[in-house]
Design an enzyme around this catalytic site. Structure first.
Site, PDB file in Angstrom:
ATOM      1  N   GLY A   8       0.826  -1.223   0.000  1.00  0.00           N
ATOM      2  CA  GLY A   8       0.000   0.000   0.000  1.00  0.00           C
ATOM      3  C   GLY A   8       0.846   1.251   0.000  1.00  0.00           C
ATOM      4  O   GLY A   8       0.522   2.249   0.656  1.00  0.00           O
ATOM      5  N   GLY A  11      -0.598   4.853  -0.300  1.00  0.00           N
ATOM      6  CA  GLY A  11      -1.573   5.365   0.669  1.00  0.00           C
ATOM      7  C   GLY A  11      -0.983   6.447   1.568  1.00  0.00           C
ATOM      8  O   GLY A  11       0.219   6.730   1.535  1.00  0.00           O
ATOM      9  N   ARG A  12      -1.860   7.040   2.376  1.00  0.00           N
ATOM     10  CA  ARG A  12      -1.399   8.071   3.324  1.00  0.00           C
ATOM     11  C   ARG A  12      -0.324   7.493   4.234  1.00  0.00           C
ATOM     12  O   ARG A  12       0.739   8.084   4.422  1.00  0.00           O
ATOM     13  CB  ARG A  12      -2.582   8.581   4.165  1.00  0.00           C
ATOM     14  CG  ARG A  12      -3.465   9.577   3.448  1.00  0.00           C
ATOM     15  CD  ARG A  12      -4.672   9.938   4.306  1.00  0.00           C
ATOM     16  NE  ARG A  12      -5.602   8.830   4.370  1.00  0.00           N
ATOM     17  CZ  ARG A  12      -6.616   8.653   3.506  1.00  0.00           C
ATOM     18  NH1 ARG A  12      -6.862   9.550   2.596  1.00  0.00           N
ATOM     19  NH2 ARG A  12      -7.401   7.598   3.589  1.00  0.00           N
ATOM     20  N   MET A  13      -0.601   6.311   4.827  1.00  0.00           N
ATOM     21  CA  MET A  13       0.403   5.707   5.698  1.00  0.00           C
ATOM     22  C   MET A  13       1.569   5.155   4.886  1.00  0.00           C
ATOM     23  O   MET A  13       2.719   5.219   5.333  1.00  0.00           O
ATOM     24  CB  MET A  13      -0.237   4.597   6.549  1.00  0.00           C
ATOM     25  CG  MET A  13      -0.937   5.092   7.793  1.00  0.00           C
ATOM     26  SD  MET A  13       0.125   6.109   8.859  1.00  0.00           S
ATOM     27  CE  MET A  13       1.447   4.970   9.233  1.00  0.00           C
ATOM     28  N   ARG A  35      -1.604  -1.377  -5.917  1.00  0.00           N
ATOM     29  CA  ARG A  35      -2.588  -2.210  -6.612  1.00  0.00           C
ATOM     30  C   ARG A  35      -2.189  -2.389  -8.080  1.00  0.00           C
ATOM     31  O   ARG A  35      -1.610  -1.473  -8.676  1.00  0.00           O
ATOM     32  CB  ARG A  35      -3.962  -1.559  -6.571  1.00  0.00           C
ATOM     33  CG  ARG A  35      -4.617  -1.575  -5.211  1.00  0.00           C
ATOM     34  CD  ARG A  35      -5.986  -0.937  -5.353  1.00  0.00           C
ATOM     35  NE  ARG A  35      -6.644  -0.711  -4.089  1.00  0.00           N
ATOM     36  CZ  ARG A  35      -7.356  -1.636  -3.437  1.00  0.00           C
ATOM     37  NH1 ARG A  35      -7.457  -2.854  -3.906  1.00  0.00           N
ATOM     38  NH2 ARG A  35      -7.961  -1.332  -2.302  1.00  0.00           N
ATOM     39  N   GLY A  98      -0.837  -2.711  10.557  1.00  0.00           N
ATOM     40  CA  GLY A  98      -1.416  -1.495  11.127  1.00  0.00           C
ATOM     41  C   GLY A  98      -2.851  -1.274  10.724  1.00  0.00           C
ATOM     42  O   GLY A  98      -3.539  -0.428  11.290  1.00  0.00           O
ATOM     43  N   THR A  99      -3.308  -2.036   9.722  1.00  0.00           N
ATOM     44  CA  THR A  99      -4.696  -1.895   9.246  1.00  0.00           C
ATOM     45  C   THR A  99      -5.666  -2.091  10.415  1.00  0.00           C
ATOM     46  O   THR A  99      -5.410  -2.913  11.307  1.00  0.00           O
ATOM     47  CB  THR A  99      -4.968  -2.966   8.160  1.00  0.00           C
ATOM     48  OG1 THR A  99      -3.968  -2.827   7.161  1.00  0.00           O
ATOM     49  CG2 THR A  99      -6.338  -2.795   7.537  1.00  0.00           C
ATOM     50  N   HIS A 155     -11.214  11.647  13.516  1.00  0.00           N
ATOM     51  CA  HIS A 155     -10.282  11.348  12.420  1.00  0.00           C
ATOM     52  C   HIS A 155     -10.695  12.101  11.147  1.00  0.00           C
ATOM     53  O   HIS A 155     -11.838  12.545  11.020  1.00  0.00           O
ATOM     54  CB  HIS A 155     -10.247   9.849  12.113  1.00  0.00           C
ATOM     55  CG  HIS A 155      -9.422   9.059  13.089  1.00  0.00           C
ATOM     56  ND1 HIS A 155      -9.927   8.601  14.279  1.00  0.00           N
ATOM     57  CD2 HIS A 155      -8.116   8.668  13.048  1.00  0.00           C
ATOM     58  CE1 HIS A 155      -8.980   7.952  14.931  1.00  0.00           C
ATOM     59  NE2 HIS A 155      -7.859   7.969  14.214  1.00  0.00           N
ATOM     60  N   HIS A 156      -9.773  12.132  10.203  1.00  0.00           N
ATOM     61  CA  HIS A 156      -9.982  12.741   8.890  1.00  0.00           C
ATOM     62  C   HIS A 156     -11.168  12.110   8.161  1.00  0.00           C
ATOM     63  O   HIS A 156     -11.588  10.995   8.464  1.00  0.00           O
ATOM     64  CB  HIS A 156      -8.706  12.571   8.042  1.00  0.00           C
ATOM     65  CG  HIS A 156      -8.252  11.143   7.951  1.00  0.00           C
ATOM     66  ND1 HIS A 156      -8.672  10.292   6.971  1.00  0.00           N
ATOM     67  CD2 HIS A 156      -7.428  10.411   8.754  1.00  0.00           C
ATOM     68  CE1 HIS A 156      -8.128   9.097   7.153  1.00  0.00           C
ATOM     69  NE2 HIS A 156      -7.363   9.141   8.235  1.00  0.00           N
ATOM     70  N   LYS A 159     -11.345   8.269   6.609  1.00  0.00           N
ATOM     71  CA  LYS A 159     -11.280   7.017   7.393  1.00  0.00           C
ATOM     72  C   LYS A 159     -12.532   6.184   7.153  1.00  0.00           C
ATOM     73  O   LYS A 159     -13.646   6.709   7.188  1.00  0.00           O
ATOM     74  CB  LYS A 159     -11.119   7.344   8.880  1.00  0.00           C
ATOM     75  CG  LYS A 159     -10.900   6.096   9.728  1.00  0.00           C
ATOM     76  CD  LYS A 159     -10.290   6.409  11.066  1.00  0.00           C
ATOM     77  CE  LYS A 159     -10.167   5.166  11.931  1.00  0.00           C
ATOM     78  NZ  LYS A 159      -9.266   4.161  11.351  1.00  0.00           N
TER      79      LYS A 159
HETATM   80  P1  NAD Z   1      -5.213   4.868   2.476  1.00  0.00           P
HETATM   81  O1  NAD Z   1      -6.529   4.528   1.861  1.00  0.00           O
HETATM   82  O2  NAD Z   1      -4.636   6.217   2.270  1.00  0.00           O
HETATM   83  O3  NAD Z   1      -4.092   3.798   2.028  1.00  0.00           O
HETATM   84  C1  NAD Z   1      -4.312   2.436   1.819  1.00  0.00           C
HETATM   85  C2  NAD Z   1      -3.563   2.083   0.552  1.00  0.00           C
HETATM   86  O4  NAD Z   1      -3.502   0.662   0.431  1.00  0.00           O
HETATM   87  C3  NAD Z   1      -4.247   2.621  -0.725  1.00  0.00           C
HETATM   88  O5  NAD Z   1      -3.294   3.325  -1.501  1.00  0.00           O
HETATM   89  C4  NAD Z   1      -4.682   1.352  -1.441  1.00  0.00           C
HETATM   90  O6  NAD Z   1      -4.662   1.472  -2.855  1.00  0.00           O
HETATM   91  C5  NAD Z   1      -3.619   0.390  -0.958  1.00  0.00           C
HETATM   92  N1  NAD Z   1      -3.955  -1.026  -1.131  1.00  0.00           N
HETATM   93  C6  NAD Z   1      -5.089  -1.667  -0.783  1.00  0.00           C
HETATM   94  N2  NAD Z   1      -5.020  -2.959  -1.153  1.00  0.00           N
HETATM   95  C7  NAD Z   1      -3.803  -3.124  -1.731  1.00  0.00           C
HETATM   96  C8  NAD Z   1      -3.149  -4.237  -2.312  1.00  0.00           C
HETATM   97  N3  NAD Z   1      -3.740  -5.450  -2.366  1.00  0.00           N
HETATM   98  N4  NAD Z   1      -1.910  -4.077  -2.806  1.00  0.00           N
HETATM   99  C9  NAD Z   1      -1.298  -2.868  -2.756  1.00  0.00           C
HETATM  100  N5  NAD Z   1      -1.873  -1.756  -2.233  1.00  0.00           N
HETATM  101  C10 NAD Z   1      -3.116  -1.907  -1.712  1.00  0.00           C
HETATM  102  O7  NAD Z   1      -5.411   4.577   4.045  1.00  0.00           O
HETATM  103  P2  NAD Z   1      -4.450   5.020   5.253  1.00  0.00           P
HETATM  104  O8  NAD Z   1      -4.955   6.271   5.866  1.00  0.00           O
HETATM  105  O9  NAD Z   1      -3.024   4.933   4.828  1.00  0.00           O
HETATM  106  O10 NAD Z   1      -4.773   3.855   6.296  1.00  0.00           O
HETATM  107  C11 NAD Z   1      -4.568   2.493   5.981  1.00  0.00           C
HETATM  108  C12 NAD Z   1      -4.973   1.628   7.172  1.00  0.00           C
HETATM  109  O11 NAD Z   1      -4.087   1.903   8.262  1.00  0.00           O
HETATM  110  C13 NAD Z   1      -6.386   1.928   7.705  1.00  0.00           C
HETATM  111  O12 NAD Z   1      -6.967   0.702   8.120  1.00  0.00           O
HETATM  112  C14 NAD Z   1      -6.130   2.821   8.904  1.00  0.00           C
HETATM  113  O13 NAD Z   1      -7.158   2.768   9.866  1.00  0.00           O
HETATM  114  C15 NAD Z   1      -4.856   2.202   9.420  1.00  0.00           C
HETATM  115  N6  NAD Z   1      -4.035   3.086  10.274  1.00  0.00           N
HETATM  116  C16 NAD Z   1      -3.448   2.490  11.348  1.00  0.00           C
HETATM  117  C17 NAD Z   1      -2.586   3.202  12.153  1.00  0.00           C
HETATM  118  C18 NAD Z   1      -1.876   2.490  13.274  1.00  0.00           C
HETATM  119  O14 NAD Z   1      -1.056   3.101  13.981  1.00  0.00           O
HETATM  120  N7  NAD Z   1      -2.106   1.175  13.447  1.00  0.00           N
HETATM  121  C19 NAD Z   1      -2.343   4.553  11.895  1.00  0.00           C
HETATM  122  C20 NAD Z   1      -2.968   5.156  10.785  1.00  0.00           C
HETATM  123  C21 NAD Z   1      -3.803   4.391   9.965  1.00  0.00           C
END
Ligand code: NAD
Length: 266
Positions: A8, A11-13, A35, A98-99, A155-156, A159
């Protein structure tokens, strides 16, 4: 040197994780995944986030990274995480998850995988939140059943799960401290003629908007006084740094299900 792959990556993270992995001296960023069909396939992860070339290619499959047996850091979505975890089990490499937002069955799959590989699974990788888990445990034990307890999280707007995984983890810490079953005591939002609030509820309120990275407040409200314990994350790097630290730590562990508190030894 521990090799890290970030699923991923777009993504933001994912972007924060790339930066954190590039800056740590304890590990080497091997690459990331996106993806299938993404315009980023073939790009360099460092250049993607506007930094120097990190010699860390972005692919659309983890298979491209088998050779160096990396630790995988996964902040994607629940179904993708379960697939990535299976890949880690197949190769026998650790996974940092972290998901948030897993179903009970998906959580069982995570526990089953952790019998075969080291898995660090945490709803919040910041040091601060893991410190407040301890403070909340202590506060709940001192107040006992004499206060009303409410958990408020913000949260933003992007989410997709609610309440946050961190809010649920907070609820579990408090319920354990009070000897209550969270499922029986939790109330997720209120509407209409609710009647007076029973003392033994743990209430959850969710706020969504703008670009808020993550805020959690726990209210212990009695007659005549109240205590509020708040954590505010202002930058995703706090989570990313914790996840990268966890990946390095996980590379030295036996198979098992670990939390950020294990990583921090608290
Ligand atoms: P986001 O939607 O910005 O990023 C997720 C990314 O994963 C997207 O770019 C998506 O295209 C990609 N993705 C999904 N399936 C994929 C695959 N099979 N192969 C490759 N890439 C794939 O979301 P985010 O804000 O980055 O958050 C992601 C997760 O992390 C959420 O569940 C959020 O709640 C969690 N999170 C956890 C913590 C923590 O400390 N545990 C902190 C922040 C966010």
């Amino acid at each position: 040197m521990v090799a890290i792959v970030i699923t991923g990556a777009a993504g933001r993270m994912g972007r924060s994780l790339i930066e954190a992995a590039m800056e740590t001296t304890d590990a080497e960023l091997m690459g990331g995944t996106v993806r299938s069909g993404s315009y980023l396939v073939g790009a360099d992860a460092g250049e993607f986030i506007g930094k120097k070339n990190a010699n860390a290619p972005i692919h659309d499959s983890l298979d491209a990274f088998c050779e160096r047996r990396p630790v995988v850091i996964d902040f994607t979505s629940v179904d993708s995480t379960i697939n990535h975890l299976s890949w880690c089990v197949g190769l026998g490499v650790p996974c940092v998850i972290g998901t948030t937002g897993f179903s009970i069955d998906q959580e069982k799959s995570i526990s089953a995988a952790a019998k075969m590989i080291p898995v660090v699974y945490a709803p919040n990788f910041s040091v601060g939140v893991n410190v407040i888990f301890d403070l909340l445990d202590r506060a709940a034990r001192v107040f006992g059943d004499a206060v009303d307890i409410e958990v408020i999280e913000t949260h933003h707007r992007h989410k997709i799960d609610a309440p946050s995984g961190t809010a649920l983890a907070i609820g579990r810490v408090i319920a354990n401290a009070l000897g209550r079953d969270l499922e029986a005591t939790a109330v997720f939002g209120r509407d209409g003629q609710t009647g007076a609030r029973p003392r033994d509820q743990i209430g959850f309120a969710t706020v969504r908007g703008g670009d808020v990275v993550g805020e959690h407040t726990v209210l212990f409200a009695a007659d005549g006084e109240r205590v509020e314990i708040t954590h505010k994350a202002s930058n995703r790097r706090t989570f990313a740094n914790g996840a990268v630290r966890s990946a390095v730590w996980a590379s030295q562990q036996e198979p098992g299900l670990y939390s950020m508190r294990d990583v921090l030894s608290i």
